[in-house]
Design an enzyme around this catalytic site. Structure first.
Site, short mmCIF file in Angstrom:
data_model
loop_
_atom_site.label_atom_id
_atom_site.label_comp_id
_atom_site.label_asym_id
_atom_site.label_seq_id
_atom_site.Cartn_x
_atom_site.Cartn_y
_atom_site.Cartn_z
N CYS A 13 119.19 40.34 -16.86
CA CYS A 13 119.79 40.52 -18.18
C CYS A 13 118.92 39.94 -19.31
O CYS A 13 117.89 40.51 -19.61
CB CYS A 13 121.21 39.96 -18.18
SG CYS A 13 122.21 40.62 -19.52
N ARG B 228 129.80 46.31 -26.65
CA ARG B 228 128.89 45.80 -25.63
C ARG B 228 129.08 46.60 -24.34
O ARG B 228 130.12 47.24 -24.15
CB ARG B 228 129.18 44.31 -25.37
CG ARG B 228 128.90 43.44 -26.58
CD ARG B 228 129.28 42.00 -26.28
NE ARG B 228 128.46 41.39 -25.24
CZ ARG B 228 127.24 40.90 -25.44
NH1 ARG B 228 126.70 40.94 -26.64
NH2 ARG B 228 126.56 40.35 -24.45
N HIS C 83 124.63 40.74 -13.00
CA HIS C 83 125.03 39.35 -12.74
C HIS C 83 125.97 39.37 -11.55
O HIS C 83 126.23 40.40 -10.94
CB HIS C 83 125.81 38.78 -13.93
CG HIS C 83 125.08 38.75 -15.22
ND1 HIS C 83 124.12 37.82 -15.52
CD2 HIS C 83 125.20 39.52 -16.33
CE1 HIS C 83 123.68 38.02 -16.75
NE2 HIS C 83 124.32 39.04 -17.26
N1 GLN Z 1 121.79 38.58 -25.15
C1 GLN Z 1 121.63 39.74 -24.40
C2 GLN Z 1 122.55 40.89 -24.77
O1 GLN Z 1 123.72 40.69 -25.07
C3 GLN Z 1 121.72 39.37 -22.93
C4 GLN Z 1 123.11 39.00 -22.47
C5 GLN Z 1 123.13 38.47 -21.06
O2 GLN Z 1 122.13 37.96 -20.53
N2 GLN Z 1 124.28 38.57 -20.44
O3 GLN Z 1 122.11 42.00 -24.77
#
Ligand code: GLN
Length: 263
Positions: A100, A137, A202
């Protein structure tokens, strides 16, 4: 009865920024690696490298987890100075798993949710843009099929604002069946460069994807000992159940990928 296994050797593992970059239990990847390696008869030497620490001279496997934009801003400049060495390692077939936020910064650059451009190390031919306010998101369970034959079906959990796009030289790590993947639009998930893998998964991802974990251990052994090592496959009922449960949840709850942009 416990069976005695011959030692297959010792792999040198770098855990990079794991005190800063470890959302959704990404540090569990290291724990899963240590446990699995012990079962398989592989020794593990871990060097934790955080802000201000030097990288060791050599490594066989590197792990970096995810982090929100705030954490990425903390490490991006320093990580960029490590770029030449990390790219040289990758070109020399050091195994890597970047998750990520770590994956995003292993690409060329990441334009974060506030429009700030964070440098990446260009290890993967990918770029990432967070579209900013008003865009949802990419959150939820993921089921994808890896482009790596020995890895197969992978499962995990994603939560990212950034949309990652593969460059012409990039090979995806997997094809999304349920979930969003790199950008919710092209069906790709993550990236592979030689023995380095970037992914949005994750979970932690390794405890529930044993084939991926074994793939990384084999690559690390090959890097260390220069021969085609095959570890004797050993069943792990907990890992198999965790994979199965996560796959069921993804099939039930995550949208089936249909090849359309979902802002
Ligand atoms: N900050 C990044 C995003 O939101 C990665 C998020 C994460 O590692 N879960 O795209």
């Amino acid at each position: 009865m416990t069976s005695e296994r011959p030692s297959l050797g010792t792999i040198r593992v770098v855990s990079l920024y794991d005190d800063v970059m470890s959302v959704y239990a990404d540090r569990g990847n290291l724990l899963a690696l240590q446990h699995r390696a012990a079962v398989l008869g592989v020794g593990v030497e871990v060097t934790r490298v955080s802000l201000g620490d030097a990288l060791p001279v050599e490594a066989d496997l590197l792990l970096i987890g995810g982090g929100q934009d705030r954490e990425q801003r903390r490490i991006a400049q320093e990580l960029a100075t490590r770029g030449p060495k990390l790219r040289a390692w990758a070109a020399d077939d050091v195994a890597m798993l970047a998750v990520c936020g770590g994956f995003q910064l292993f690409g060329h650059w990441y334009r974060d949710g506030q429009g700030e451009l964070l440098p990446g190390i260009g290890l993967f031919d990918v770029t990432t843009v967070a579209p900013g306010p008003g865009w949802a998101r990419c959150i939820g369970d993921v089921l994808a099929i890896s482009t790596l034959d020995d890895v197969g079906e992978v499962v995990g959990f994603e939560n990212h604002g950034g949309r990652t796009y593969l460059g012409p030289a990039a090979r995806p790590f997997a094809r999304v069946e349920h979930g969003f993947g790199n950008n919710g639009a092209d069906g790709t998930e993550g990236c592979v460069y030689r023995e380095a893998i970037g992914t949005y998964l994750h979970g932690s991802v390794l405890p529930k994807n044993l084939a991926l974990l074994d793939h990384l251990i084999e690559a690390a052994l090959r890097h260390r000992y220069g021969r085609d090592v095959r570890i004797a496959w050993e069943q792990d009922l907990y890992a198999a159940r965790a994979h199965h449960a996560a796959a069921e949840v993804a099939r039930r709850r995550a949208p089936r990928f249909e090849g359309v942009a979902r802002p």
